[in-house]
Design a protein around this motif. Sequence first.
Motif, PDB file in Angstrom:
ATOM      1  N   ALA A 175      -6.266  16.480   0.462  1.00  0.00           N
ATOM      2  CA  ALA A 175      -4.940  16.773   1.001  1.00  0.00           C
ATOM      3  C   ALA A 175      -4.973  17.145   2.483  1.00  0.00           C
ATOM      4  CB  ALA A 175      -4.287  17.890   0.193  1.00  0.00           C
ATOM      5  N   GLU A 176      -5.916  17.980   2.862  1.00  0.00           N
ATOM      6  CA  GLU A 176      -5.961  18.431   4.255  1.00  0.00           C
ATOM      7  C   GLU A 176      -6.262  17.276   5.204  1.00  0.00           C
ATOM      8  OE1 GLU A 176      -8.242  21.837   6.926  1.00  0.00           O
ATOM      9  OE2 GLU A 176      -8.043  22.073   4.741  1.00  0.00           O
ATOM     10  N   GLU A 177      -7.176  16.400   4.815  1.00  0.00           N
ATOM     11  CA  GLU A 177      -7.506  15.242   5.653  1.00  0.00           C
ATOM     12  C   GLU A 177      -6.314  14.297   5.778  1.00  0.00           C
ATOM     13  OE1 GLU A 177     -10.600  11.443   5.804  1.00  0.00           O
ATOM     14  OE2 GLU A 177     -10.921  13.046   4.345  1.00  0.00           O
ATOM     15  N   VAL A 178      -5.648  14.039   4.661  1.00  0.00           N
ATOM     16  CA  VAL A 178      -4.459  13.178   4.672  1.00  0.00           C
ATOM     17  C   VAL A 178      -3.381  13.784   5.570  1.00  0.00           C
ATOM     18  CG1 VAL A 178      -2.554  12.279   3.263  1.00  0.00           C
ATOM     19  CG2 VAL A 178      -4.906  12.191   2.399  1.00  0.00           C
ATOM     20  N   PHE A 179      -3.205  15.084   5.450  1.00  0.00           N
ATOM     21  CA  PHE A 179      -2.181  15.803   6.213  1.00  0.00           C
ATOM     22  C   PHE A 179      -2.410  15.652   7.713  1.00  0.00           C
ATOM     23  CE2 PHE A 179      -0.830  19.865   8.183  1.00  0.00           C
ATOM     24  CZ  PHE A 179       0.533  19.806   7.914  1.00  0.00           C
ATOM     25  N   PHE A 180      -3.597  16.006   8.188  1.00  0.00           N
ATOM     26  CA  PHE A 180      -3.859  15.985   9.626  1.00  0.00           C
ATOM     27  C   PHE A 180      -3.960  14.567  10.178  1.00  0.00           C
ATOM     28  CE2 PHE A 180      -5.405  20.394   8.866  1.00  0.00           C
ATOM     29  CZ  PHE A 180      -4.557  21.026   9.769  1.00  0.00           C
ATOM     30  N   THR A 181      -4.502  13.645   9.396  1.00  0.00           N
ATOM     31  CA  THR A 181      -4.556  12.244   9.841  1.00  0.00           C
ATOM     32  C   THR A 181      -3.150  11.685  10.017  1.00  0.00           C
ATOM     33  OG1 THR A 181      -6.681  11.871   8.724  1.00  0.00           O
ATOM     34  CG2 THR A 181      -5.372   9.931   9.264  1.00  0.00           C
ATOM     35  N   SER A 182      -2.276  12.002   9.092  1.00  0.00           N
ATOM     36  CA  SER A 182      -0.892  11.520   9.171  1.00  0.00           C
ATOM     37  C   SER A 182      -0.166  12.118  10.369  1.00  0.00           C
ATOM     38  CB  SER A 182      -0.141  11.861   7.880  1.00  0.00           C
ATOM     39  OG  SER A 182      -0.736  11.226   6.769  1.00  0.00           O
ATOM     40  N   LEU A 183      -0.392  13.405  10.629  1.00  0.00           N
ATOM     41  CA  LEU A 183       0.245  14.035  11.785  1.00  0.00           C
ATOM     42  C   LEU A 183      -0.195  13.365  13.084  1.00  0.00           C
ATOM     43  CD1 LEU A 183       0.111  17.855  10.941  1.00  0.00           C
ATOM     44  CD2 LEU A 183       1.944  16.218  10.499  1.00  0.00           C
ATOM     45  N   HIS A 184      -1.473  13.016  13.165  1.00  0.00           N
ATOM     46  CA  HIS A 184      -1.962  12.309  14.356  1.00  0.00           C
ATOM     47  C   HIS A 184      -1.313  10.935  14.465  1.00  0.00           C
ATOM     48  CE1 HIS A 184      -4.616  11.061  17.563  1.00  0.00           C
ATOM     49  NE2 HIS A 184      -4.968   9.995  16.855  1.00  0.00           N
ATOM     50  N   ASP A 185      -1.177  10.237  13.336  1.00  0.00           N
ATOM     51  CA  ASP A 185      -0.551   8.909  13.329  1.00  0.00           C
ATOM     52  C   ASP A 185       0.910   8.988  13.783  1.00  0.00           C
ATOM     53  OD1 ASP A 185      -2.898   7.763  12.474  1.00  0.00           O
ATOM     54  OD2 ASP A 185      -2.303   7.641  10.370  1.00  0.00           O
ATOM     55  N   TYR A 186       1.607  10.055  13.398  1.00  0.00           N
ATOM     56  CA  TYR A 186       3.000  10.218  13.826  1.00  0.00           C
ATOM     57  C   TYR A 186       3.083  10.414  15.339  1.00  0.00           C
ATOM     58  CZ  TYR A 186       4.424  10.747   8.940  1.00  0.00           C
ATOM     59  OH  TYR A 186       4.664  10.538   7.602  1.00  0.00           O
ATOM     60  N   GLN A 187       2.143  11.164  15.894  1.00  0.00           N
ATOM     61  CA  GLN A 187       2.124  11.331  17.350  1.00  0.00           C
ATOM     62  C   GLN A 187       1.811  10.000  18.037  1.00  0.00           C
ATOM     63  OE1 GLN A 187       0.097  15.221  18.578  1.00  0.00           O
ATOM     64  NE2 GLN A 187      -0.287  15.140  16.378  1.00  0.00           N
ATOM     65  N   LEU A 188       0.909   9.232  17.443  1.00  0.00           N
ATOM     66  CA  LEU A 188       0.575   7.914  17.980  1.00  0.00           C
ATOM     67  C   LEU A 188       1.791   6.985  17.919  1.00  0.00           C
ATOM     68  CD1 LEU A 188      -1.752   6.208  19.116  1.00  0.00           C
ATOM     69  CD2 LEU A 188      -2.296   5.522  16.775  1.00  0.00           C
ATOM     70  N   GLN A 189       2.582   7.124  16.861  1.00  0.00           N
ATOM     71  CA  GLN A 189       3.804   6.330  16.729  1.00  0.00           C
ATOM     72  C   GLN A 189       4.757   6.615  17.894  1.00  0.00           C
ATOM     73  OE1 GLN A 189       5.732   6.834  12.927  1.00  0.00           O
ATOM     74  NE2 GLN A 189       7.498   5.581  13.481  1.00  0.00           N
ATOM     75  N   LEU A 190       4.881   7.873  18.261  1.00  0.00           N
ATOM     76  CA  LEU A 190       5.721   8.239  19.401  1.00  0.00           C
ATOM     77  C   LEU A 190       5.155   7.647  20.694  1.00  0.00           C
ATOM     78  CD1 LEU A 190       6.337  11.966  18.448  1.00  0.00           C
ATOM     79  CD2 LEU A 190       8.112  10.225  18.627  1.00  0.00           C
ATOM     80  N   TYR A 191       3.844   7.737  20.846  1.00  0.00           N
ATOM     81  CA  TYR A 191       3.192   7.197  22.045  1.00  0.00           C
ATOM     82  C   TYR A 191       3.413   5.683  22.161  1.00  0.00           C
ATOM     83  CZ  TYR A 191      -0.585   5.506  25.040  1.00  0.00           C
ATOM     84  OH  TYR A 191      -1.300   4.859  26.014  1.00  0.00           O
ATOM     85  N   ASN A 192       3.308   4.992  21.034  1.00  0.00           N
ATOM     86  CA  ASN A 192       3.395   3.529  21.037  1.00  0.00           C
ATOM     87  C   ASN A 192       4.794   3.000  21.354  1.00  0.00           C
ATOM     88  OD1 ASN A 192       0.686   3.078  20.528  1.00  0.00           O
ATOM     89  ND2 ASN A 192       0.936   3.036  18.307  1.00  0.00           N
ATOM     90  N   THR A 193       5.788   3.878  21.370  1.00  0.00           N
ATOM     91  CA  THR A 193       7.125   3.424  21.772  1.00  0.00           C
ATOM     92  C   THR A 193       7.146   3.070  23.254  1.00  0.00           C
ATOM     93  OG1 THR A 193       7.908   5.656  22.352  1.00  0.00           O
ATOM     94  CG2 THR A 193       8.224   4.924  20.058  1.00  0.00           C
ATOM     95  N   GLY A 194       6.195   3.619  24.021  1.00  0.00           N
ATOM     96  CA  GLY A 194       6.196   3.388  25.464  1.00  0.00           C
ATOM     97  C   GLY A 194       7.247   4.187  26.204  1.00  0.00           C
TER      98      GLY A 194
END
Length: 237
Positions: A175-194
């Motif tokens: 659970a903890e790994e899934v949680f933090f990996t997903s949070l990083h992916d969400y930040q990357l999603q924001l970054y990828n908007t440009g």
Amino acid sequence: MKTLSLILMMAICHISFGQDYHSEFLKLCQSSKKDTLKQLTLLTEWEKASPEDPELFTSYFNYYFSKSKRFGLTLTQSPPEGEVLTIYDSTDQAQGFLVDDLFFEEAEFQKGIDKLNQGIKLYPNRLDMRFGKAYALGKKKDWAAFTETIKETIIYSSTNNQRWQWTLNDSLPDAEEVFFTSLHDYQLQLYNTGNKDLLVNMREIALEILTYYPDHVVSLSNVAITYLLAEQPDKAL
């Protein structure tokens, strides 16, 4: 003993019926016919039989989210990836690009979010509901609500000690790994908007993580990156 046996039997039947409704709904969603009337009829029947079944809330969300989708053309000034229709002026200079885009009908979309909110209130440890809400808001490009949903999840994680559940209330492995990996992916999603304005949203998420998990190195790095991209190297350092 007979009374206890009867109660247990009723509980088992209740779980079985709930799982049957869930399985039947999945079949309807996966069918090539996409019969939304049958889906709604099943959901209504399911709600009468088991109004607080956690899978009912996620199924209602999926129904409304799918129903709210609209596809159309959007005019953009920046050349996107993939197939586009370019608009030229009289001097043969490109003035814009028409691309296929995804939109959402607001009322139907909100009904789906409302169902997830109800589910989260009853089952706050269901991470799939919280992440499902973030996914939908990201698709809608409602970045303010997207960010707040993620921050709310981070805050709650400090009270449940990462004891997350997923579909059918199953415990979430790693659970903890899934949680933090997903949070990083969400930040990357924001970054990828440009969109540089969304660097603030990235930073808000990373700082919220650091509030509760001050030794989370990835979040320290992400905060620094947002400052570097905003041309604030001193703050990044």
